[in-house]
Motif scaffolding. Sequence first.
Motif: not given
Length: 370
Positions: A267, A271, A301, A304, A311, A315
């Motif tokens: 993860y 990020v 960061r 998140l 994710p 993402l």
Amino acid sequence: MTVPPLTDLDFRDPGLARWRHGMAAGRRLGATLAGWGRFARRACDLAVDQAQAFVLDRLDARRPQPDPILRMEEGEDPVPGARSVAVYVQFSRDGALTAMVRRQLATFRQLGFAVVVVSNSPAFPEHSWQEARRTAALVVHRRNRGLDFGAWKDLVPEARARWPAMTELLLVNDSVMGPIRPLEPVLAAMRAGGPGFYGMLESIQGGPHMQSWFLLAQGTKAVGDLAAFLDAMRLSRSKWTIVQRGELRLARAMREAGNRVAAVFSYAGLVEIALRDPAERAYLDRALPGLLEGDDPAALREVLMQRPLNPSQHLWRVLAGPAGCPFIKTELARRNPGRLPEVETWPALVPSDSPVPVAELEAHLAALGP
């Protein structure tokens, strides 16, 4: 294809972060109210789900349950003496195996696995059964109790009995589209990690864990510990409860049993890519209005990490694009539950030399229906 080094999971307690996620989509008032509205709806749905499951699970515990296995037959090549076994769970309304699913099965066989195909579908017609037998070492049709974890719970003991020399156990399902890139480098990275428990994708929602659509136990100890976890797991009529007891607990249980636990795509790594890439950073602003403010990478960061995203959903562009993951989550392309922008552009992320072409991926989605 360059595969990132395996990242060991950090099992620190997530604290309130697991609950804070989803309550507010951002800091602007409109986004915050919308986030709270979604949270309230989810809370109501969950309350109803848990009330129903409470009653049904207790009724199930009080009365004899029918055999979950409806039919089981060896494939055309039962692969005697196999040391690597993949248990692949499939579900569709009509039991049909799409071209994408058949290609996935063939890929796992080519990578050296004896493949166990388990269909949780309401029906598994004969033509699909025979298609599965051409590639699989064992084909099973079972009642859909406990979803994927129920299938793994039922079939891992069968696999261990048939292949007692097994030192590698792969748990996979058809909830992802692909592969859109070769799987060999990813599998090689997992195998290079030595004995342990490895996943394709780390998530920290609800606590550090690995999403359960691609999990590999490497080594006799890890295979035995994974089998023991599944044997002890209590099933439920509730999907939410299955996720809590299965996916969210499995990685931690494997670590507590003394195994290395690591993921190919972490993860934190995703990020970092998203914050470094201007196009992906701009997409996050569109997808999560008001959540990311300012230009300080450390502060962004932290946001998140404290408000963890899914994710495979939020993402998705980073994961299937610059990160190089071989799969795209089917639910994202099919239903887009997070109402994320531009999801319909997913075919643009599929390389021209993809092992599974876009046309087959689109046909798979069409076969699943709305």
